[in-house]
Motif scaffolding. Structure first.
Motif, PDB file in Angstrom:
ATOM      1  N   LYS A 174       0.839  -1.187   0.000  1.00 43.91           N
ATOM      2  CA  LYS A 174       0.000   0.000   0.000  1.00 43.91           C
ATOM      3  C   LYS A 174       0.877   1.241   0.000  1.00 43.91           C
ATOM      4  O   LYS A 174       1.764   1.395   0.847  1.00 43.91           O
ATOM      5  N   HIS A 176       1.466   5.578  -0.084  1.00 45.91           N
ATOM      6  CA  HIS A 176       0.873   6.799   0.465  1.00 45.91           C
ATOM      7  C   HIS A 176       1.174   7.969  -0.474  1.00 45.91           C
ATOM      8  O   HIS A 176       2.128   7.941  -1.253  1.00 45.91           O
ATOM      9  N   ALA A 200      -1.949   5.305  -4.602  1.00 39.49           N
ATOM     10  CA  ALA A 200      -1.670   5.781  -3.238  1.00 39.49           C
ATOM     11  C   ALA A 200      -2.967   5.994  -2.464  1.00 39.49           C
ATOM     12  O   ALA A 200      -4.050   6.052  -3.032  1.00 39.49           O
ATOM     13  N   GLY A 201      -2.820   6.125  -1.147  1.00 40.04           N
ATOM     14  CA  GLY A 201      -3.979   6.303  -0.300  1.00 40.04           C
ATOM     15  C   GLY A 201      -4.415   7.740  -0.123  1.00 40.04           C
ATOM     16  O   GLY A 201      -5.438   8.006   0.502  1.00 40.04           O
ATOM     17  N   SER A 202      -3.660   8.695  -0.668  1.00 36.02           N
ATOM     18  CA  SER A 202      -3.979  10.113  -0.552  1.00 36.02           C
ATOM     19  C   SER A 202      -3.408  10.848  -1.757  1.00 36.02           C
ATOM     20  O   SER A 202      -2.581  10.302  -2.496  1.00 36.02           O
ATOM     21  N   SER A 204      -1.348  13.268  -4.392  1.00 30.07           N
ATOM     22  CA  SER A 204       0.089  13.483  -4.587  1.00 30.07           C
ATOM     23  C   SER A 204       0.327  14.663  -5.521  1.00 30.07           C
ATOM     24  O   SER A 204      -0.536  15.012  -6.340  1.00 30.07           O
TER      25      SER A 204
END
Length: 275
Positions: A174, A176, A200-202, A204
């Motif tokens: 995973k 970020h 990604a989890g958020s 960029s």
């Protein structure tokens, strides 16, 4: 995961089906004693959270992983990929040089595409499995650290050779979001970073050293990705989590390949070139 699902749907349109599963973690083997086809493997591995064929080994694997975590140690494993419907010659060297379709298949997936390998580093970084990228003697001399270093800022785990080249081992995990400033003006490096940012989890932000070809951004927007470029043509914002949808795309001819023939034609007035 989104990119992987798109790739799998595309392959199914070509009647190619594939599945990956966990065959071994550390000393614990959980593979089948007899060969299974793709549908049989898929049916068995979806019955447990470890994605293994041998159901009796699930508890052993859970215990092994828990003990390893308590020790602060790591484990290696084996994850086979089984595919059906591939063109003749892929996955086997049997009589490959006597079959035209095998030669065409080998050419299609040849080991000398630097662009393919660099983009794959970004795509595989956010996967749920480990991969290894290799190339021929020529490709294995090309620098890959220029890609692995910015991807590391997303949390990617990529191991290269001591010279910073292939083979590359990518431990998918995973990712970020991150704000990264690229040190190399390269559309390949930027594109790899964009692919990683999509997983990604958020959100960029990718800042280029100089403006490079924006084919990747244009194409991904066409497929539904949320990618915006500021007026400076250097700052790119990527919002992950968008659903990418299949599109009909017309790919134009490659002028870089035609340039050699055009130049030769200009040097020899007697030559007639036809497109």
């Amino acid at each position: 995961m989104a990119l992987g699902n798109i790739a799998q749907q595309f392959l199914r349109q070509l009647d190619i089906d594939l599945v990956a599963y966990v065959a071994q973690v550390g000393p614990v083997e959980a593979d089948s004693e007899k060969p299974l086809d793709v549908s049989e493997i898929r049916q068995k591995i979806f019955q447990n959270d470890m994605h293994v064929i041998d159901q009796d080994k699930v508890e052993d694997l859970h215990q092994l992983i828990s003990e390893t975590k308590e020790k602060g140690d790591t484990l290696g494993g084996i994850i086979p990929l089984v595919a059906t419907g591939l063109p003749a010659g892929l996955g086997s060297y049997v009589s490959w040089d006597t079959k035209l379709d095998a030669k065409l298949a080998a050419a299609a997936v040849g080991g000398n595409s630097g662009t393919t390998n660099r983009l794959l580093l970004g795509i595989l970084a956010g996967s749920s499995f480990a991969s290894q990228l290799i190339g021929d003697a020529s490709l294995s001399k090309r620098p890959m650290k220029r890609v692995s270093q910015p991807l590391a800022k997303f949390g990617a785990e990529i191991a290269l050779s001591p010279a910073g080249t292939l083979p590359a081992t990518v431990i998918g995990q995973k990712l970020h979001g991150a704000e990264i400033q690229l040190e190399v003006a390269s559309a390949q490096v930027k594109s790899a970073a964009i692919f990683a940012a999509l997983e990604a989890g958020s959100p960029s932000t990718i800042i280029e050293k100089l403006p490079t070809r924006n084919h990747t951004e244009i194409m991904l927007r066409q497929f539904g990705a949320d990618i915006t470029t500021e007026a400076d043509n250097l700052t790119i914002h990527v919002q992950p989590g968008q659903e990418l949808l299949g599109q009909e795309v017309e790919v134009p001819g490659d002028m870089s390949s035609a340039a050699f023939w055009l130049t030769a034609g200009r040097l020899r007035e007697s030559w007639l070139l036809m497109s």
